[in-house]
Design a protein around this motif. Structure first.
Motif, PDB file in Angstrom:
ATOM      1  N   VAL A 168       0.831  -1.207   0.000  1.00 40.70           N
ATOM      2  CA  VAL A 168       0.000   0.000   0.000  1.00 40.70           C
ATOM      3  C   VAL A 168       0.865   1.256   0.000  1.00 40.70           C
ATOM      4  CG1 VAL A 168      -1.623   1.341   1.392  1.00 40.70           C
ATOM      5  CG2 VAL A 168      -2.021  -1.102   1.022  1.00 40.70           C
TER       6      VAL A 168
ATOM      7  N   TRP B 243      -0.463  -1.500 -10.127  1.00 43.28           N
ATOM      8  CA  TRP B 243      -1.398  -2.567  -9.767  1.00 43.28           C
ATOM      9  C   TRP B 243      -0.977  -3.917 -10.319  1.00 43.28           C
ATOM     10  CZ3 TRP B 243      -4.489  -2.154  -5.915  1.00 43.28           C
ATOM     11  CH2 TRP B 243      -4.957  -0.892  -5.521  1.00 43.28           C
TER      12      TRP B 243
ATOM     13  N   VAL C 124      -3.816  -7.997  -2.456  1.00 44.69           N
ATOM     14  CA  VAL C 124      -4.115  -6.577  -2.653  1.00 44.69           C
ATOM     15  C   VAL C 124      -5.122  -6.408  -3.785  1.00 44.69           C
ATOM     16  CG1 VAL C 124      -3.157  -4.316  -3.213  1.00 44.69           C
ATOM     17  CG2 VAL C 124      -1.884  -5.868  -1.734  1.00 44.69           C
ATOM     18  N   LYS C 125      -4.963  -7.166  -4.844  1.00 48.20           N
ATOM     19  CA  LYS C 125      -5.928  -7.094  -5.946  1.00 48.20           C
ATOM     20  C   LYS C 125      -7.315  -7.545  -5.487  1.00 48.20           C
ATOM     21  CE  LYS C 125      -2.379  -7.828  -9.477  1.00 48.20           C
ATOM     22  NZ  LYS C 125      -1.848  -8.752 -10.516  1.00 48.20           N
TER      23      LYS C 125
ATOM     24  N   ARG D 265      -8.812  -4.797  -3.411  1.00 48.55           N
ATOM     25  CA  ARG D 265      -9.252  -3.691  -4.271  1.00 48.55           C
ATOM     26  C   ARG D 265     -10.638  -3.979  -4.846  1.00 48.55           C
ATOM     27  NH1 ARG D 265      -6.663  -1.896 -10.115  1.00 48.55           N
ATOM     28  NH2 ARG D 265      -7.417   0.265 -10.124  1.00 48.55           N
ATOM     29  N   GLU D 266     -10.857  -5.225  -5.288  1.00 48.75           N
ATOM     30  CA  GLU D 266     -12.163  -5.596  -5.824  1.00 48.75           C
ATOM     31  C   GLU D 266     -13.235  -5.570  -4.736  1.00 48.75           C
ATOM     32  OE1 GLU D 266     -11.691  -9.371  -7.684  1.00 48.75           O
ATOM     33  OE2 GLU D 266     -10.412  -8.601  -9.305  1.00 48.75           O
TER      34      GLU D 266
ATOM     35  N   CYS E  52     -13.239  -3.673  -2.063  1.00 51.00           N
ATOM     36  CA  CYS E  52     -13.523  -2.271  -1.763  1.00 51.00           C
ATOM     37  C   CYS E  52     -14.464  -1.663  -2.804  1.00 51.00           C
ATOM     38  CB  CYS E  52     -12.228  -1.468  -1.691  1.00 51.00           C
ATOM     39  SG  CYS E  52     -11.215  -1.787  -0.229  1.00 51.00           S
TER      40      CYS E  52
ATOM     41  N   GLU F  27     -10.799   5.086  -1.824  1.00 54.45           N
ATOM     42  CA  GLU F  27     -10.151   6.186  -2.535  1.00 54.45           C
ATOM     43  C   GLU F  27     -10.133   7.420  -1.635  1.00 54.45           C
ATOM     44  OE1 GLU F  27      -8.834   5.482  -5.414  1.00 54.45           O
ATOM     45  OE2 GLU F  27      -9.780   3.501  -5.574  1.00 54.45           O
TER      46      GLU F  27
ATOM     47  N   TRP G 175      -4.927   5.696  -1.995  1.00 57.37           N
ATOM     48  CA  TRP G 175      -5.767   4.506  -1.796  1.00 57.37           C
ATOM     49  C   TRP G 175      -5.451   3.904  -0.446  1.00 57.37           C
ATOM     50  CZ3 TRP G 175      -4.855  -0.997  -1.765  1.00 57.37           C
ATOM     51  CH2 TRP G 175      -6.009  -1.785  -1.925  1.00 57.37           C
TER      52      TRP G 175
ATOM     53  N   PRO H  80      -7.204   0.993   1.994  1.00 57.75           N
ATOM     54  CA  PRO H  80      -8.286   0.027   2.217  1.00 57.75           C
ATOM     55  C   PRO H  80      -8.474  -0.347   3.679  1.00 57.75           C
ATOM     56  CG  PRO H  80      -6.315  -1.154   1.594  1.00 57.75           C
ATOM     57  CD  PRO H  80      -5.946   0.315   1.626  1.00 57.75           C
TER      58      PRO H  80
END
Length: 247
Positions: free
Chosen positions: A55, A65, A72-73, A76-77, A79, A93, A99, A101
């Protein structure tokens, strides 16, 4: 038999209280130690305070990314899905374009790590991660979860008996005005000191507690079926949804 463990992980105390004939077993201890290891790895990858975390490196533009870990991916999805689920009241965001999370990671990480405890047959357990709690009781004998008084950390304002499921709390009493409204980009100012949410999933209870606090006086309306809430006002008065205290 009862047995407990506690470690400082992810910048917070994480404790496990186990109950039952298998609480003293090697299997229980192995599961708990693996749980702590899992959370330490999440902290290594996601901490915004560690300069070498994914991060932090993303924030400095050192990696993209395509270079981050699969976890982490995945987050991200999650979130993005949480933002859609809550009509934009949740977002990783930041107003400055960064970013973070953190509003999802704790609940997700703790719930995932808790699967290690579920593998121990016949074990009742209560997992507390900085005040967010996950409970499983095969015995059907509930644990009692205390809701901390945001005006006095040494007191509780309510107690909730749970045989299973999660309880998460969000507010500004401990950390000040650290939450912001994604719709305006401004810090949340509220007459509510905290909102606690109970339900089946700790990941979603954690998200919903944050969203409910951001929503202010409209917070009961943002809770979907299966999730209940308790709000604490600055004057100490409590407001609970109709199903709070069940389960």
């Amino acid at each position: 038999m009862r047995r407990s463990w506690v470690e400082q992980v992810m910048g917070m105390p994480v404790s496990v209280l186990a109950r039952g004939s298998s609480a003293g077993s090697d299997a229980a201890d192995t599961a708990v130690q693996a749980l702590f290891t899992s959370l330490r790895e999440v902290d290594r990858v996601f901490s915004p305070y560690k300069p070498d975390s994914d991060v932090s490196r993303l924030g400095r533009g050192e990696i993209g990314w395509d270079d981050v870990s699969p976890d982490v991916k995945d987050v991200r999805e999650r979130c993005a899905a949480a933002g859609e689920l809550t009509d934009g009241l949740f977002s990783a965001e930041l107003p400055d374009g960064g970013w973070d999370p953190s509003g999802l990671v704790k609940g997700w990480a703790v719930e995932r790590a808790a699967e290690l405890l579920r593998s121990v047959d016949g074990l009742d357990w209560c997992l507390n991660a900085g005040g967010d709690v996950l409970v499983v009781c095969p015995s059907a004998e509930p644990f009692t979860v205390g809701i901390q008084d945001p005006r006095d950390p040494g007191r509780v304002v309510a107690a909730l008996a749970r045989q299973s499921g999660a309880v998460a709390t969000s507010g500004t009493a401990a950390r000040g005005a650290h939450l912001y409204d994604p719709r305006t980009g401004r810090a949340v100012r509220s007459r509510w000191l905290s909102v606690s949410v109970s339900g089946a999933s700790l990941e979603y209870a954690d998200i919903l507690a944050t969203v409910a606090f951001v929503a202010g006086d409209e917070w009961p309306a943002v809770l979907p079926p299966g999730y209940e809430g308790l709000g604490v006002l600055a004057d100490g008065h409590l407001h609970a949804t109709a199903g709070w205290g069940t389960g």
